[in-house]
Design an enzyme around this catalytic site. Sequence first.
Site, PDB file in Angstrom:
ATOM      1  N   LYS A   9       0.809  -1.218   0.000  1.00 18.08           N
ATOM      2  CA  LYS A   9       0.000   0.000   0.000  1.00 18.08           C
ATOM      3  C   LYS A   9       0.848   1.278   0.000  1.00 18.08           C
ATOM      4  CE  LYS A   9      -4.027  -2.226   2.003  1.00 18.08           C
ATOM      5  NZ  LYS A   9      -5.074  -2.216   3.028  1.00 18.08           N
ATOM      6  N   GLY A  27      -0.433  -0.867  14.982  1.00 14.96           N
ATOM      7  CA  GLY A  27       0.282  -0.899  13.719  1.00 14.96           C
ATOM      8  C   GLY A  27       0.517   0.494  13.174  1.00 14.96           C
ATOM      9  N   GLY A  87       0.848   0.466   6.133  1.00 18.87           N
ATOM     10  CA  GLY A  87      -0.098   1.034   5.184  1.00 18.87           C
ATOM     11  C   GLY A  87      -1.535   0.934   5.624  1.00 18.87           C
ATOM     12  N   MET A 135      -8.580  -6.046  11.211  1.00 16.74           N
ATOM     13  CA  MET A 135      -8.763  -5.712   9.806  1.00 16.74           C
ATOM     14  C   MET A 135      -8.696  -6.942   8.900  1.00 16.74           C
ATOM     15  SD  MET A 135      -6.887  -2.112   9.074  1.00 16.74           S
ATOM     16  CE  MET A 135      -7.286  -0.599   9.960  1.00 16.74           C
ATOM     17  N   GLY A 157     -12.625  -8.125   9.738  1.00 16.49           N
ATOM     18  CA  GLY A 157     -12.628  -7.043   8.773  1.00 16.49           C
ATOM     19  C   GLY A 157     -13.405  -7.314   7.504  1.00 16.49           C
ATOM     20  N   GLN A 205     -14.923  -0.870   1.777  1.00 12.23           N
ATOM     21  CA  GLN A 205     -13.872  -0.183   1.016  1.00 12.23           C
ATOM     22  C   GLN A 205     -13.967  -0.540  -0.462  1.00 12.23           C
ATOM     23  OE1 GLN A 205     -10.994  -1.449  -0.625  1.00 12.23           O
ATOM     24  NE2 GLN A 205     -11.487  -3.588  -0.179  1.00 12.23           N
TER      25      GLN A 205
END
Length: 280
Positions: free
Chosen positions: A69, A131, A134, A223, A246, A253
Site C-alpha cells: 500500500k 500498527g 499502510g 482488519m 474485517g 472499502q
Amino acid sequence: MNQAVDLYCVLGNPIAHSLSPAIHARFAELTGERIRYERRLAPVDGFAQGLRDFAAQGGRGCNVTVPFKIEAARCAARCSGRVQLAGAANTLSLHADGSVHADNTDGLGLVADITRNAGVPLAGCDLLLLGAGGAAAGALGPLLHAGARRITLANRTLARAEALVQAHSALAAQQKTELKAQTLLLPDASFDIVINATASSLAGADAPVPASVLRPGSLAYDMMYGPAAQGFLDWASRHGATPRDGLGMLVEQAAEAFLLWRGVRPPSARVLAEMQARPG
C-alpha cells in the site's frame, strides 16, 4: 449491443485468500456494470512491474493489499488528499494516457463498518490502533474525522508510529482529538475500541498487546477476515470484548473503490449480508 468488459484486479502477496473478486463480481451483477475482476500475485519486490504488466493488458483499476500500500502511493502521478495524508494507497485508477491516480478507501470502509454495520459510535470514544504500516495509515485520517476523543497509535517500532502521528497532527488538532504514539508495550490503559492493523494475524498470532487494553464490551476489531483473524477474535472473546473481523471493512472499502471506478455506488449492506451467510 455489445459493451466492452473492463478489467480490474487486486494486487497483493499473499492473494489467494482474497474475497475481492467475489465482492466486485456481485457488485457488477447488482448494478449492471460489465467488469472482470481478478486476483494477481505480485512478487514482494515486484509490485511496480506487476502494475505495469496489468496496465499493458488493458487494466482499468486495481485494489492493493499487503504489503504494497505504501509502494502503491509512490507509483501514482496523482494522489487524493487521503493518500497524501496517509502516504499509502489501496485503490488505483489506470488511465488511457498511462497515468495512475491513487486513492485510499480503507479508512472510509472501516468507519462505515464500525458505525453503520456494527452500530458502534466512534464519536467521543477512546481508541487504540495497532500498527503503523499502510493499513493503519489509511485508517487514521477517517478515524480522526469520525470524532474519536482519544486515539493511541501503538507500533513495535515507536519511530514509525511517531511519524504517522506527526503527519496527522494538524487534523487531530482540528478535530480536537488527543493523538499520541506508543510502543506495543502499553502501560495500564484501556479503550472502547481496539483495532488490529498489524500483520500479526497473518502469522497466526492472537493479539500483540496485553488484555488490559480491553474494557468490558470493548469492540475488538481485526482488519483481517476469515481464518486469519480467528486468533485475535478468540483472544477478544476470552477477555470479555466484542470481536469483529474485517469482512465488513473489505466490502465497504470495495464499494468506495467501485464508486470511484464506475460512478455507481453498489448495495454494500446487501453484499455484506450475503458474504456473511456464505458457508465456511
